[in-house]
Write a protein that holds these residues in place. Structure first.
Motif, short mmCIF file in Angstrom:
data_model
loop_
_atom_site.label_atom_id
_atom_site.label_comp_id
_atom_site.label_asym_id
_atom_site.label_seq_id
_atom_site.Cartn_x
_atom_site.Cartn_y
_atom_site.Cartn_z
N PHE A 1 -0.18 -15.85 -18.57
CA PHE A 1 0.20 -17.12 -17.93
C PHE A 1 -0.82 -18.21 -18.19
N PHE A 2 -1.99 -17.79 -18.73
CA PHE A 2 -3.02 -18.76 -19.11
C PHE A 2 -3.88 -18.03 -20.11
N SER A 3 -4.46 -18.79 -21.00
CA SER A 3 -5.19 -18.15 -22.09
C SER A 3 -6.17 -17.09 -21.57
N GLY A 4 -5.91 -15.84 -21.93
CA GLY A 4 -6.78 -14.74 -21.53
C GLY A 4 -6.45 -14.13 -20.19
N PHE A 5 -5.53 -14.74 -19.45
CA PHE A 5 -5.16 -14.23 -18.11
C PHE A 5 -3.73 -13.72 -18.14
N ASN A 6 -3.55 -12.48 -17.65
CA ASN A 6 -2.24 -11.84 -17.71
C ASN A 6 -1.83 -11.34 -16.32
N ALA A 7 -0.56 -11.41 -16.07
CA ALA A 7 -0.06 -10.85 -14.81
C ALA A 7 1.42 -10.57 -14.94
N PRO A 8 1.87 -9.48 -14.34
CA PRO A 8 3.32 -9.25 -14.24
C PRO A 8 3.85 -9.88 -12.97
N LEU A 9 5.17 -10.07 -12.92
CA LEU A 9 5.76 -10.57 -11.68
C LEU A 9 5.64 -9.50 -10.59
N ALA A 10 5.96 -8.26 -10.98
CA ALA A 10 5.81 -7.14 -10.05
C ALA A 10 4.40 -6.59 -10.24
N SER A 11 3.51 -6.88 -9.30
CA SER A 11 2.09 -6.58 -9.55
C SER A 11 1.69 -5.18 -9.16
N THR A 12 2.50 -4.52 -8.30
CA THR A 12 2.07 -3.22 -7.80
C THR A 12 3.20 -2.22 -7.90
N LEU A 13 2.85 -0.95 -7.75
CA LEU A 13 3.85 0.12 -7.75
C LEU A 13 3.82 0.81 -6.41
N TYR A 14 4.97 1.26 -5.96
CA TYR A 14 5.02 2.02 -4.71
C TYR A 14 6.22 2.94 -4.66
N ALA A 15 7.25 2.61 -5.42
CA ALA A 15 8.49 3.34 -5.26
C ALA A 15 8.82 4.23 -6.45
N MET A 16 7.97 4.20 -7.46
CA MET A 16 8.27 4.97 -8.69
C MET A 16 8.16 6.47 -8.40
N PRO A 17 9.27 7.20 -8.47
CA PRO A 17 9.20 8.62 -8.13
C PRO A 17 8.46 9.42 -9.21
N GLU A 18 7.67 10.37 -8.75
CA GLU A 18 6.96 11.26 -9.70
C GLU A 18 7.96 11.98 -10.59
N THR B 1 14.95 -0.57 4.29
CA THR B 1 14.14 -1.01 3.15
C THR B 1 12.75 -0.39 3.23
N VAL B 2 12.17 -0.41 4.41
CA VAL B 2 10.86 0.23 4.59
C VAL B 2 10.94 1.69 4.21
N LEU B 3 11.99 2.36 4.70
CA LEU B 3 12.11 3.81 4.46
C LEU B 3 12.30 4.11 2.98
N SER B 4 13.08 3.26 2.29
CA SER B 4 13.27 3.53 0.86
C SER B 4 11.97 3.30 0.11
N ARG B 5 11.16 2.33 0.58
CA ARG B 5 9.90 2.06 -0.10
C ARG B 5 8.86 3.13 0.21
N MET B 6 9.10 3.90 1.27
CA MET B 6 8.18 4.98 1.60
C MET B 6 8.48 6.25 0.82
N ALA B 7 9.59 6.21 0.04
CA ALA B 7 9.98 7.42 -0.67
C ALA B 7 9.08 7.70 -1.87
#
Lengths: 514, 407
Positions: free
Chosen positions: A47-64, A214-220
């Motif tokens: 988003f700026f020279s040398g600086f990167n970021a995704p819109l979704a910055s964190t993970l919490y729901a990705m199942p193993e 929504t909370v419960l699904s994100r806790m999965a």
């Protein structure tokens, strides 16, 4: 010309996962992504020279399960086990650290309550978890497999025990506010605990609907709802998904926007026949799987004329207004937040639940809130390569920012919002504004335009009870198949919905292969 | 008095103005002829059930000619480059084959292939269509137009004064009125002719199965047209007829009546208490070879799986009208197999006729109607054997003959 069995529209994580699973089952799959980068809303962008970021910055729901099934470890992805504390920031009080089992910085009583609260939610989350990775039964479908899914849910709820089951029915549709009011005293703690039920939706603390679900699904996910950032960055997840797809034989074409799904057929019925690309090229295949949102898929790509009238009107009525803006800051050094040794958590800037409620009140009438609420992370503390050495990226989800405001978004309006946000940040981290080398603000409208997502909605369609489970996105398209033979959905607009979980992509692949 | 159908509602001295029925553009002429004050209502309009005597009016339709007020019939103009595509996706028939100045009978279904309504579509120009139907349809038209941006839908019911002229002397009447050019008009064609200082649109259409026309003028010409028509028709037995006589003529001709043969799908509460066109014997209206149309998927499924029920035309022994009769597979009433939807004694055919919805499987066996009737207040019941008729009960070559006969 290469022959394809299946065309996947959209190279977000769901599209990639679905493509890989289909290719592994022997299908010849081509995946078409409109943007230059794969990953959709999880794509990391400079988003700026040398600086990167995704819109979704964190993970919490990705199942193993999905990580293991796709052997993403062999493609360069290592899940992080380092969770981020949820930190309730307050202008006048010390920050409260919320961890998996304990609370730091609040009264002792709050910690005890938190134990009860977490234990209750975990029981419920565990009972529901299997259903996020299952195809929902169709309404009035009497197939054995559908009845089995209903039966399974019934058994899961019943085996929680009578008291827990009744408590689940009592709290499932509660507004977040009523739920946390029962347990906690601290205003900022209650506000922070609401956040995960609300972010990405058009619900506020007082809205009765699906926030608790929504909370419960994100806790999965793996860490009971706590977030992580992969040490190689979110980009390592996307590149591993890409690598797994390529290894499975998926042909990936980026910067290849689709303009039309071709629906053919004869007197015996309709049949998908491929896609027309924006560049005029036609790709033929008898199966098209769209990870684009339902409105884009049905109204823009297929077009109402090839669909049924009532169905089309249900799609039109889908509520898809997103209310999360993204703020990315390029910082010359690490900011110092009041009361924190290091801003190495997920920080919520709400003194009280009314901050959220009042921000929503403005947003729902198309106004920019006076005091928006932010969920802040500094991903460069966790992941390498996001910022030049010694510098940092601050990435914030900002609620509630309407996609359409009275008079429309202008550069001046965006600047005004940006100034407000930086002023709020300065309150919590004095002097932060002086560190800003560059600021990027994406309104839901920007997100819609840049990522081709209706309304810029995180979940492609509001995850409210009327648009969930066997109603997601609407009946007759809730089992990944659509009314048009050969056309399937595999995106966040399908069960179980959004967040970076990949369940929709995986469930769709399973439904297609079954 | 003006030709404003809402005039009662503008009467500030009437406290019930908004509750009163609207008056047709022809009301001023029709009301004095309604000798029995037999009024009912249709789409909010005051409407004659009959004027003098149902049988008399029926015989006028079959032997001379009669007029039926179609002002309350719903009319919509769909105009624009996307109009054809939008309507073609909505109805089950292939509209691309409909030429300009032609009219077609068609039906439209919900997503599940259940019939919402039937009606006629007039192609007024390349891009301009008029749809007419018995019940209000504007909401469905608007829903159907989602995705077709380049068209305009106008509710035009009150923009026309329209009268149906039916019967063997209907052409002679028009000729005497100076509209002899309709001579070359074939069934389902329409023509615009000058009338006084305006224009009259005449379509060779109707709901009686007989020779007949429908006349369409702007409201200000309603009474002049009526007067000219009745002056010309004086020697041809012209007579207004109401709903009851229409219902007789249409049943003889094998035409369906909403709320009798089928329940409009959008208004049906109970599951599948509505019908599909295939069940109603309207398979000829459903063109699976044309591009996508609403309900196609469900209708294809039904076509492949076979019908569970179907509408039959029955000739019933005896002369007791089988109204509301339940049907059985034998005289002993062993098994119930259906019900009568409309029934009458047909004077033209001299037969006891009915439409009935019957279990498709039972249609190959015997069909018996359980008929209740009164004899001087005493209730009687009889079982009557029914025979299936494949053709309309009443057909006459004059209905299709061009040029039409004068009698």
């Amino acid at each position: 010309m290469t022959q394809h069995d299946t065309i996947i529209i959209g190279g977000g994580h769901n599209g990639l996962i679905c493509a890989t699973l289909l290719a592994r089952a022997g299908q010849r799959v081509v995946l078409l992504e409109a943007n230059r980068n794969l990953g959709g809303l999880a794509a990391t962008r400079e988003f700026f020279s040398g600086f990167n970021a995704p819109l979704a910055s964190t993970l919490y729901a990705m199942p193993e399960k999905i990580v293991a099934e796709l052997q993403l470890d062999q493609h360069g992805y290592t899940p992080s086990s380092q969770t981020l504390d949820l930190i309730a920031l307050s202008r006048n009080e010390n920050p409260i650290h919320i961890k998996a089992d304990t609370i730091g910085g609040a009264e002792v009583g709050e910690s005890t309550s938190y134990g009860d609260y977490q234990s209750m939610l975990r029981t419920f989350a565990k009972a529901l978890a299997p259903f996020w990775s299952k195809t929902m039964p169709a309404i009035s479908d009497r197939k054995l497999s559908s009845l089995a899914t209903f039966g399974h849910l019934g058994i899961k709820l019943r085996t929680m025990g009578r008291a827990d089951m009744l408590e689940f029915f009592r709290v499932a549709m509660l507004p977040m506010r009523d739920l946390v009011d029962e347990y906690f005293k601290s205003e900022s703690l209650r506000a922070a605990l609401c956040w995960d039920g609300l972010v990405g939706t058009s619900m506020a603390p007082r809205s009765p609907n699906q926030s608790v679900i929504t909370v419960l699904s994100r806790m999965a996910g793996s860490h009971g709802g706590l977030h992580t950032i992969p040490s190689q960055g979110m980009s390592s997840l996307i590149s591993a998904l890409e690598s797994a797809a390529i290894a499975a034989g998926v042909e990936i074409r980026t910067e290849t926007p689709v303009s039309k799904v071709i629906v053919g057929g004869d007197e015996h019925g309709q049949q998908v026949d491929g896609v027309l690309l924006a560049n005029g090229e036609t790709i033929r295949a008898s199966r098209v799987v769209s990870s684009a949102d339902p409105k884009t898929t049905f109204l823009n790509l297929v077009g109402a004329p090839a669909l049924e009238i009532e169905f089309t009107n249900r799609i039109r009525r889908l509520r898809t207004k997103g209310y999360v803006a993204k703020l990315n800051l390029a910082l010359s050094s690490l900011p110092k937040f009041k009361g924190l040794d290091e801003p190495n958590g997920r920080m919520i800037t709400a003194d009280k639940m009314d901050d959220l409620e009042f921000a929503w009140d403005s947003a729902k009438y198309g106004e920019i809130p006076e005091t928006p609420v932010m969920e802040i992370v500094i991903p460069s503390l966790r992941a390498r390569g996001l910022a030049p050495e010694g510098k940092h990226v601050l990435s914030a989800n900002v609620m509630y920012i309407p996609g359409q405001i009275s008079g429309g978004w202008t550069a001046a309006k965006k600047q005004e919002l940006l100034s407000r946000l930086i002023a709020i940040l300065d309150l919590h981290a004095p002097g932060l504004s002086t560190l800003v080398e560059h600021a990027e603000l994406l309104t839901p409208e920007d997100i819609q335009n840049e990522f081709n997502v209706s309304g810029g909605h995180w979940h492609h369609a509001e995850p409210s009870v009327d648009q969930l489970l066997m109603m997601r996105p609407t009946y007759e398209a809730a089992q990944y198949a659509t009314p048009i033979p050969g056309l399937y959905l595999c995106g966040a607009g399908s069960h179980p919905g959004g967040d970076i979980s990949g369940n929709a992509g995986r469930n769709a692949a399973k439904a297609i292969l079954s | 008095m003006t030709n404003n159908p809402d005039r009662l509602r503008q009467n500030s001295t009437d406290p019930y103005a908004g509750e009163r029925l609207k008056l047709s553009y022809f009301h001023e002429r029709q009301a004095p002829l309604n000798l029995r004050d037999a009024w009912s209502a249709w789409n909010g309009f005051k409407f004659a059930d009959y004027y003098y005597d149902t049988d008399y009016e029926y015989f006028c339709i079959r032997n001379t000619c009669g007029t039926y007020d179609i002002c309350p019939m719903q009319k919509y103009i769909i105009d624009g480059p996307d109009a054809l595509a939008m309507l073609d996706r909505m109805v089950t028939r292939d509209l691309t084959k409909l030429g300009v100045n032609r009219v077609t009978y068609c039906g439209w279904c919900n997503d599940s292939g259940r019939l919402i309504d039937d009606g006629t579509i007039f192609r007024l120009s390349d891009e301009k269509f008029m749809l007419t139907c018995g019940s209000p349809c504007i909401a469905w038209l608007r829903k159907s137009s989602l995705g077709f941006s380049n068209l305009e839908i106008t509710e035009a019911t009150e923009d026309f004064a329209a009268l149906s002229l039916q019967g063997p002397t209907s052409f002679a009447t028009l000729k005497a009125m100076g509209l002899g050019e309709v001579e070359q008009l074939k069934p389902f064609n329409l023509i615009h002719l000058p009338f006084q200082d305006g224009e009259i649109m005449i379509s060779r259409t109707g709901f009686t199965g007989d020779l007949g026309y429908e006349l369409w003028v702007e409201p200000r010409l309603a009474l002049p047209m009526w007067d000219a028509l009745y002056e010309a028709g004086a020697n041809y037995g012209i007579q207004p007829y109401g709903e009851a006589a229409t219902n007789m003529a249409r049943l003889e001709a094998g035409f369906l009546m909403p709320y009798m043969e089928f329940n409009e799908a959008l208004k049906t509460v109970n599951f599948e208490y509505d019908q599909t066109p295939l069940e109603l014997g309207l398979g000829w209206l459903v063109d699976f070879k044309k591009p996508h149309f609403n309900g196609r998927r469900a209708l294809l499924r039904q076509k492949n799986e076979g019908l569970k029920v179907k509408l039959l035309k029955l000739d019933i022994e005896g002369n007791k009208v089988a109204e509301e009769a339940i049907l059985y597979n034998d005289e002993k009433q062993s098994r119930e197999i259906g019900y009568v939807t409309s029934a009458m004694w047909s004077p033209a055919v001299k037969a006891n006729i009915a439409f009935a919805m019957v279990d498709a499987k039972a249609a190959n066996g015997e069909i018996w109607a359980e008929i209740y009737y009164q004899r001087e207040l005493r209730q009687q019941m009889k079982m009557a054997r029914c025979t299936i008729k494949d053709k309309p009960f009443w057909v006459h070559p004059r209905a299709r003959q061009t040029p039409p006969s004068l009698t």
